[in-house]
Design a protein around this motif. Structure first.
Motif, mmCIF file in Angstrom:
data_model
loop_
_atom_site.group_PDB
_atom_site.id
_atom_site.type_symbol
_atom_site.label_atom_id
_atom_site.label_comp_id
_atom_site.label_asym_id
_atom_site.label_seq_id
_atom_site.Cartn_x
_atom_site.Cartn_y
_atom_site.Cartn_z
ATOM 1 N N ASN A 496 27.854 9.652 32.229
ATOM 2 C CA ASN A 496 28.135 8.526 33.120
ATOM 3 C C ASN A 496 29.572 8.415 33.602
ATOM 4 O O ASN A 496 29.841 7.615 34.505
ATOM 5 N N ARG A 497 30.498 9.192 33.061
ATOM 6 C CA ARG A 497 31.884 9.057 33.495
ATOM 7 C C ARG A 497 32.602 10.379 33.757
ATOM 8 O O ARG A 497 33.488 10.436 34.599
ATOM 9 N N TYR A 498 32.250 11.416 33.048
ATOM 10 C CA TYR A 498 32.967 12.685 33.169
ATOM 11 C C TYR A 498 32.966 13.192 34.609
ATOM 12 O O TYR A 498 31.915 13.384 35.223
ATOM 13 N N HIS A 499 34.170 13.362 35.178
ATOM 14 C CA HIS A 499 34.356 13.850 36.551
ATOM 15 C C HIS A 499 33.645 12.962 37.570
ATOM 16 O O HIS A 499 33.147 13.457 38.584
ATOM 17 N N GLN A 500 33.639 11.688 37.320
ATOM 18 C CA GLN A 500 33.045 10.727 38.234
ATOM 19 C C GLN A 500 34.017 9.562 38.442
ATOM 20 O O GLN A 500 34.926 9.343 37.628
ATOM 21 N N PRO A 501 33.835 8.780 39.523
ATOM 22 C CA PRO A 501 34.731 7.641 39.752
ATOM 23 C C PRO A 501 34.729 6.619 38.614
ATOM 24 O O PRO A 501 35.674 5.832 38.491
ATOM 25 N N SER A 502 33.719 6.639 37.781
ATOM 26 C CA SER A 502 33.618 5.665 36.694
ATOM 27 C C SER A 502 34.500 5.988 35.491
ATOM 28 O O SER A 502 34.530 5.215 34.526
#
Length: 555
Positions: A496-502
């Motif tokens: 849910n977060r790795y290499h994502q805007p989150s």
């Protein structure tokens, strides 16, 4: 998509050291107790670097200008000296390309296939030219795309792929083995399993294009990570030959697209993948042709590593080094209207840890050896900043005793354990074991050796030049919640977060584990800096001979 180091607790910290002379084990020095690691520094620097103002810290952007200025300022305030002959910076010449691919067309089967960019495939090129085309290139399945004569394995034996398109499986042939025994170290990935190697070998074989089949388990990340990492601006080292010795096109195919491609050739992907795991596998021409084109926007511009040093008191020409990468992905695929990949854990936390360690060491005063603090650029683009430093070291590798690289800190709480990646590689594990014992921590083997994390962060750039590297991180056994909670936290971050805007700063983070780990890294670095030992790789390790030659020349 290089250096994907976030397993465990959305954290990684790496430890390094060097080669032989009189002593290879831990020196008989007094245990180094760390001055207090500043929680305020960790929070403040992480929050600033991962704020929208820094625009995701992509190299050669205004976000870089803010980032390197902040790091240099904090180094100076900590009490360091400029580390590059009076300069805080080391220029790293990069070339930025933004590719716009056409769909990938596959002909020769019962019906033509069209694979769309981003949804079915990603395509790019290392070659620096305005346009690249691939026209009716014969497609060959080359299994895992490995040529390892020392292991008696060559997936390219008996086939000429010059000018052709190769389709390659990710990871090693024995990645599903439960133990660590096998032609490629069993479940533990070797460098032959990395996507970077696959493209390197394809180019050496003369392939015009190389596409890797994506599968989440052996890749250790989902297609969303491929999408975010292979779209937008891409960076490479600037080179006089414009990388024209590389394949014209490189990319990935989704597993679904790959199955369609093999079916069009009258083949079954699963069956051929199983065959490719066996020694003696022969490449399979698929009787299909690939066509794709790319147009490139090209910009040449230097990025910067940031270097500070605390000079040694008695042996200033021997060095212990701490590293962390400051960059992230910049502007990326929007999710719920947010298109900034802030990279809070990856790697604003590690950069903040670098600053906090600089403060702690400066507060303690000079050690016998010099201590170097290196914040590198373009890790996310293939370890480019650390690679450039490795090829152009400010401090000689033969005189570099060891170091600690931080690629994400533990922000979910204290653990009872530490994990060693690539266990059994160097004598630095003795330093880690001693520190772990004193802190009451259980030292464990990595739970996912098939992910190949040893080859995925900046420590690898130094290892290739013979500097022994120990990679260790917080484990999954959380003091509050145990292994189940730790594993859930790791899986949540990856999904849910790795290499994502989150991947954004959270005021509710628990920094106890980060401070504990930084205290450990402080101790190991200080022990090295106060000793006269030169820990080496173990006999038979892939990097041992390089280090032995390096140190022999330094005597």
């Amino acid at each position: 998509m290089s250096a994907r180091t976030h397993f465990g607790l959305a954290a990684a910290a790496l430890l390094a050291a060097c080669a032989p002379t009189t002593q290879e084990g831990p020196a008989a020095t007094a245990s180094a107790s760390a001055p207090e690691i500043s929680l305020d520094t960790l929070k403040t620097v992480t929050q600033l670097l991962s704020s929208d103002e820094y625009q995701g810290r992509a190299p050669t952007t205004p976000g870089e200008e803010k980032t390197v200025a902040l790091i240099a300022d904090r180094f100076e305030k900590a009490g360091l000296r400029p580390g590059n002959e009076g300069n805080w910076f080391q220029d790293v010449p990069l070339v930025e390309t933004i590719a716009t691919p056409t769909p990938l067309r596959v002909t020769g089967g019962a019906e033509p296939l069209t694979f769309e960019f981003r949804t079915d495939m990603v395509a790019n090129t290392y070659q620096v030219q305005p346009s690249v085309s691939l026209d009716n290139s014969d497609i060959v399945f080359v299994g895992y795309g490995i040529n390892a004569p020392e292991r008696g394995w060559n997936d390219y034996a008996g086939v000429d792929v010059k000018g052709k398109t190769v389709v390659i499986l990710i990871n090693d042939p024995d990645y599903q083995t439960q133990g660590l025994e096998g032609p490629f170290n069993g479940r533990a990935m070797t460098y032959y399993g990395r996507w970077t190697y696959k493209y390197e070998e394809a180019a050496r074989q003369g392939a015009a294009a190389a596409f890797i089949v994506h599968e989440t388990e052996p890749a250790s990340y989902g297609w969303n990570v491929v999408q975010s990492s292979w779209t937008g601006a891409q960076y490479n080292m600037d080179a006089a030959n414009n990388h024209m010795d590389q394949s014209r096109v490189i990319g990935w195919l989704t597993n679904e697209a790959s199955q369609q491609l093999f079916a069009a050739a009258g083949k079954d992907l699963a069956s051929l993948s199983a065959a490719a795991k066996q020694k003696g596998f022969k490449a399979v021409p698929l009787g299909l042709q690939a066509s794709v084109g790319l147009t490139n926007e090209i910009k040449r511009q230097a990025s910067r590593n940031v270097i500070g040093v605390l000079p040694g008191a008695t042996r200033p020409d021997e060095y212990v080094i701490y590293t962390a990468h400051w960059d992230h992905l910049g502007i990326c695929d929007a999710v719920d209207g947010d298109s900034i990949c802030n990279g809070a854990v990856d790697n604003a936390t590690g950069t903040a840890g670098l600053v906090a360690l600089a403060e702690a060491h400066a507060k303690a005063g000079p050690a016998d050896r010099s201590i170097v603090f290196l914040a590198v650029t373009a890790e996310e683009s293939g370890l480019l900043g650390s690679r450039y430093y490795g090829e152009n070291p400010v401090y000689p590798h033969a005189q570099t005793v060891g170091g600690i690289n931080m690629d994400g800190l533990n922000v979910v709480g204290n653990t009872r354990d530490l994990v060693v990646i690539g266990k059994g590689k160097s004598g630095l594990e003795d330093y880690l074991q001693r520190a772990a014992d004193d802190m009451g921590l259980d030292l464990k083997n990595e739970p996912t050796p098939e992910a190949g994390y040893y080859y995925r962060s900046d420590h690898f750039s130094l290892a290739k030049f013979g500097v022994p590297m120990l990679y260790a991180e917080s484990g999954e056994d959380l003091v509050d919640g145990g292994i189940a909670a730790g594993r859930a936290a790791a899986e949540d971050y990856r999904a849910n977060r790795y290499h994502q805007p989150s991947d954004e700063y959270d005021p509710a983070w628990n920094w106890d584990g980060a401070i504990r780990d930084l205290s450990l890294y402080y101790r190991i670095g200080r022990d090295l800096a106060e000793s006269d030992a030169w820990p080496n790789w173990v006999e038979g390790d892939e990097f041992r001979a390089i280090r032995d030659r390096s140190r022999a020349g330094a005597q």
